[in-house]
Design a protein around this motif. Structure first.
Motif, PDB file in Angstrom:
ATOM      1  N   PRO A  91       0.824  -1.194   0.000  1.00 13.71           N
ATOM      2  CA  PRO A  91       0.000   0.000   0.000  1.00 13.71           C
ATOM      3  C   PRO A  91       0.871   1.263   0.000  1.00 13.71           C
ATOM      4  O   PRO A  91       1.991   1.233   0.474  1.00 13.71           O
ATOM      5  CB  PRO A  91      -0.735  -0.111   1.344  1.00 13.71           C
ATOM      6  CG  PRO A  91       0.239  -0.813   2.227  1.00 13.71           C
ATOM      7  CD  PRO A  91       0.987  -1.762   1.331  1.00 13.71           C
ATOM      8  N   TYR A  92       0.327   2.316  -0.568  1.00 15.32           N
ATOM      9  CA  TYR A  92       1.008   3.611  -0.402  1.00 15.32           C
ATOM     10  C   TYR A  92      -0.015   4.627   0.087  1.00 15.32           C
ATOM     11  O   TYR A  92      -1.234   4.385   0.022  1.00 15.32           O
ATOM     12  CB  TYR A  92       1.726   4.045  -1.687  1.00 15.32           C
ATOM     13  CG  TYR A  92       0.855   4.362  -2.878  1.00 15.32           C
ATOM     14  CD1 TYR A  92       0.274   5.622  -3.022  1.00 15.32           C
ATOM     15  CD2 TYR A  92       0.637   3.421  -3.887  1.00 15.32           C
ATOM     16  CE1 TYR A  92      -0.505   5.921  -4.132  1.00 15.32           C
ATOM     17  CE2 TYR A  92      -0.137   3.715  -4.993  1.00 15.32           C
ATOM     18  CZ  TYR A  92      -0.707   4.974  -5.109  1.00 15.32           C
ATOM     19  OH  TYR A  92      -1.483   5.267  -6.194  1.00 15.32           O
ATOM     20  N   VAL A  93       0.469   5.727   0.634  1.00 11.26           N
ATOM     21  CA  VAL A  93      -0.387   6.645   1.390  1.00 11.26           C
ATOM     22  C   VAL A  93      -0.224   8.084   0.898  1.00 11.26           C
ATOM     23  O   VAL A  93       0.623   8.825   1.404  1.00 11.26           O
ATOM     24  CB  VAL A  93      -0.082   6.566   2.908  1.00 11.26           C
ATOM     25  CG1 VAL A  93      -1.006   7.503   3.696  1.00 11.26           C
ATOM     26  CG2 VAL A  93      -0.228   5.127   3.398  1.00 11.26           C
ATOM     27  N   PRO A  94      -1.016   8.488  -0.113  1.00  5.77           N
ATOM     28  CA  PRO A  94      -1.038   9.907  -0.470  1.00  5.77           C
ATOM     29  C   PRO A  94      -1.571  10.710   0.716  1.00  5.77           C
ATOM     30  O   PRO A  94      -2.519  10.282   1.381  1.00  5.77           O
ATOM     31  CB  PRO A  94      -2.025   9.967  -1.646  1.00  5.77           C
ATOM     32  CG  PRO A  94      -2.066   8.573  -2.193  1.00  5.77           C
ATOM     33  CD  PRO A  94      -1.874   7.689  -0.986  1.00  5.77           C
ATOM     34  N   ALA A  95      -0.951  11.837   0.978  1.00  9.54           N
ATOM     35  CA  ALA A  95      -1.344  12.615   2.151  1.00  9.54           C
ATOM     36  C   ALA A  95      -1.193  14.101   1.853  1.00  9.54           C
ATOM     37  O   ALA A  95      -0.416  14.505   0.984  1.00  9.54           O
ATOM     38  CB  ALA A  95      -0.473  12.243   3.345  1.00  9.54           C
TER      39      ALA A  95
END
Lengths: 143, 387
Positions: A91-95
Motif C-alpha cells: 500500500p502507499y499513502v497519499p497525504a
C-alpha cells in the motif's frame, strides 16, 4: 494490509516537467532542501507555484528554506492498483501535509516507512527525501 | 435580464446504460446520435429543427453530428470548460442561447465510452505538466484517491462515519432495484458494504460510482414554444455554473482553505441558484445530486442547505434521502452509484422525469427538482427544474 508499511509510490507513474515558476522547488529538492514559494511583496505562501500572487498580484517570489517538519491534514491508504504500474508499491499513502513554517499551504505528498495502521490526521511528520533513479528527488514524510 | 423560467426542457433521449466497454462495437458518435434522435422524437420535433449544441466535456464534434444527422443550419455550438461538473452548466448555456434569441432548439448531450481509458484512472491519461507534478508524484492516480482525502477530513472534523457513506450506497441501490434502466439490481446490505475491499481508505468499492457507457441528450427551447409541444414542459427555473476561488482548482491542488475543503465546492452555486429561482431548500421536492463518490452526496446536502454543515452524515442516517419515507428523495433512479454513470446527464434526465411525473420511482406532488453537476474543478453547475 493495514499492518503493512507505507511505501513510496512507483516511480513509473510520475515524470517530472518543470517551468520557470516550478523549477526552484525541484532544484531545492535535489539538494534535500524543502521550500515553497512565498510572495516577496506581501509575504503570503502559495502552492503550487504560479506566476502571480493571488493576494497582491506581485510576481516577486522568495524560496525560504523550511524546517522539513509538518502535520498530516488528511490521507488515504491506496490498497488497490487501478493501473498496472501501481501494483508493486501497495500500500502507499497519499497525504496532505501542512507546514508550520509556511502557513496556508499544503503539500500533496506521501507518508512512507511507517506502519499504515499508525497514520492519523494531526500526526507530526518530517520530510524524508526519495532520490529517484532518473535524478529527480521527491519529498515524502515519515514520523 | 434573467434566464429564469424563460426556457424549458422538452425532450429527453438516452441509449441503454451499458457496463464499461459493453457498448462496443457501436461508436461513441453513434451512441450520441441515437440519444439525440430519441430526444427530438420525444419532443415531437424533427432532427432538422436542431440549430444549436451545448456540451460540457471534450470529444464532441458538431459538424460530424450535422453531417451525420442531416441538420441543415447551426446558430450555436459551445462547450462548458468542465467535465462532469458542467453537465447542468451545459443546460444553462443552452437556456442562455434560447432566451437570448440566438438559437431556437438547442441540444445538450453527454456520453461516455470507456473502452480506451477507464474513468477510474482518469488522471493517468493526463499529459505530464509542471502544475501536475505537485500531485502526480504522490500516486493520486484516480479521482477516488482525491475524494478519499476530502472524505477523511470530513470524518475527522465532523465525525462523519463510514456507516453514513454506506447508507448512501444502500439507498441508491434500493432506488435502482426494479428500475429497468439501472445497471445494478442486486440488494446491497450493510454487511456487503463492510465486506467490500477498501480501494482508497476510507472509500471502499461501494463508495465509487459505476463505470458506464452510454449517451443522453435533452432538448431546450423557449418556455412559450414548449407549451405547444408534445410533452409536459419542464421549465428551467434556474441554471447556474461557477464557484468561488476557495474551491478553484481543487483537484488536485488540494490547497483549499478548510472552510472550502470540507464542502463539495457547491455553496456559491447553491446560493446563486436559489436566488435566481426565488426558492429555498424547503421548496425542493427531490434532489438528483452528482454521486461519483458517496461522501460528496453528504457534502452537497450540506452545501444546498438541506442540513447544516457537518450534519450531512446524521441527515442521511435518518433516512431522509430514501424514496420510501424520506423527506428529500435523492437520486430516485439509483444515481451514478447504482443506475448508470453518464457524467451527470442521468441526473438531468431523472429530474425531468420527476417533473413530468413519469419517473420509475415517482415522488408524489413534485413541484421542483434539483440536479447538480459534479464536485470537481470549477465551474460546478446545477439546475432547478419545475412545472
Amino acid at each position: 494490509m493495514t499492518s503493512d508499511t507505507a511505501k513510496v509510490p512507483a516511480e513509473e507513474i510520475f515524470e517530472l516537467i518543470t517551468d520557470q515558476w516550478t523549477g526552484p522547488y525541484w532544484d531545492a529538492a535535489r539538494r534535500h532542501v524543502l521550500t515553497v514559494p512565498k510572495c516577496a511583496s506581501c509575504g503570503k505562501f502559495r502552492m503550487p507555484p504560479t506566476p502571480f500572487c493571488p493576494h497582491c498580484l506581485s510576481q516577486e517570489i522568495e524560496w525560504p528554506e523550511l524546517s522539513g517538519g509538518g502535520t498530516i491534514y488528511s490521507y488515504t491508504v491506496v490498497t488497490r492498483a487501478i493501473i498496472p504500474q501501481m501494483e508493486t508499491t501497495l500500500p502507499y499513502v497519499p497525504a496532505l501535509v501542512e507546514l508550520p513554517d509556511a502557513p496556508g499551504v499544503r503539500l500533496v505528498t506521501n507518508i512512507v516507512d511507517v506502519p499504515v495502521s499508525e497514520i492519523k490526521v494531526g500526526q507530526a511528520v518530517k520530510v524524508r527525501w526519495h532520490d529517484r533513479r532518473d535524478g529527480v528527488t521527491v519529498p515524502c514524510f515519515t514520523f | 435580464m434573467s434566464i429564469a423560467r424563460k426556457t424549458a426542457l422538452v425532450g429527453v433521449g438516452s441509449t441503454p446504460y451499458y457496463k464499461r466497454g459493453k457498448s462496443l462495437p457501436q461508436t461513441m458518435n453513434e451512441l450520441v446520435c441515437k440519444a439525440i434522435l430519441a430526444a427530438v422524437d420525444d419532443a415531437g420535433l424533427l432532427v432538422g429543427d436542431i440549430d444549436g449544441f451545448a456540451y460540457y466535456s471534450g470529444g464532441f464534434d458538431t459538424p460530424y453530428l450535422m453531417e451525420t444527422l442531416g441538420i441543415p443550419e447551426l446558430r450555436f455550438s459551445a462547450t462548458v470548460t468542465a467535465t462532469g461538473g458542467g453537465s447542468a452548466g451545459a443546460v444553462q448555456m443552452a437556456a442562455m442561447a434560447v432566451a437570448s434569441g440566438v438559437a431556437k432548439t438547442v441540444v445538450v448531450v453527454g456520453g461516455n465510452q470507456q473502452a480506451a481509458l477507464r474513468f477510474g484512472a482518469f488522471t493517468s491519461g493526463y499529459a505530464p505538466s509542471a502544475e501536475g507534478a505537485f500531485f502526480a508524484a504522490s500516486g493520486l492516480v484516480g479521482p477516488g484517491h482525491m475524494f478519499a482525502l476530502l472524505a477523511r477530513r470530513h470524518m475527522h472534523v465532523y465525525g462523519t462515519k463510514r456507516e453514513h457513506f454506506a447508507e448512501i450506497a444502500m439507498a441508491m441501490r434500493a432506488h435502482a432495484i426494479g428500475n429497468p434502466n439501472a445497471v445494478m439490481q442486486k440488494p446491497l446490505t450493510l454487511d456487503d458494504y463492510f465486506a467490500a475491499p477498501l480501494i482508497a481508505d476510507p472509500l471502499c468499492l461501494y463508495d465509487f460510482c459505476l463505470e458506464t457507457d452510454g449517451a443522453i441528450a435533452v432538448v431546450v427551447t423557449s418556455a412559450a414554444r414548449a407549451r405547444d409541444l408534445k410533452q409536459v414542459p419542464v421549465v428551467i427555473h434556474a441554471a447556474m455554473q461557477g464557484g468561488e476561488r476557495g474551491w478553484g482548482r481543487s483537484l488536485y491542488w488540494m490547497n483549499m482553505p478548510e472552510e472550502h475543503f470540507l464542502t463539495s465546492g457547491h455553496r456559491f452555486v447553491a446560493r446563486e441558484l436559489y436566488r435566481m429561482a426565488g426558492l429555498t431548500p424547503a421548496d425542493i421536492d427531490t434532489a438528483q445530486l452528482y454521486d461519483h463518490f458517496t461522501p460528496m452526496v453528504i457534502a452537497q446536502l450540506e452545501d444546498y442547505g438541506f442540513c447544516r454543515p457537518g450534519e450531512g452524515g446524521e441527515y442521511v442516517a435518518s433516512g431522509a434521502i430514501r424514496y420510501e419515507g424520506g423527506s428529500l428523495p435523492v437520486n430516485t433512479d439509483g444515481g451514478q452509484l447504482s443506475c448508470g454513470y453518464i457524467w451527470g446527464m442521468t441526473h438531468i434526465r431523472e429530474a425531468m422525469e420527476q417533473i413530468r411525473g413519469t419517473a420509475f420511482r415517482q415522488v408524489q406532488n413534485v413541484n421542483f427538482a434539483l440536479a447538480t453537476g459534479g464536485p470537481s474543478n470549477l465551474p460546478l453547475s446545477a439546475v432547478i427544474l419545475g412545472k
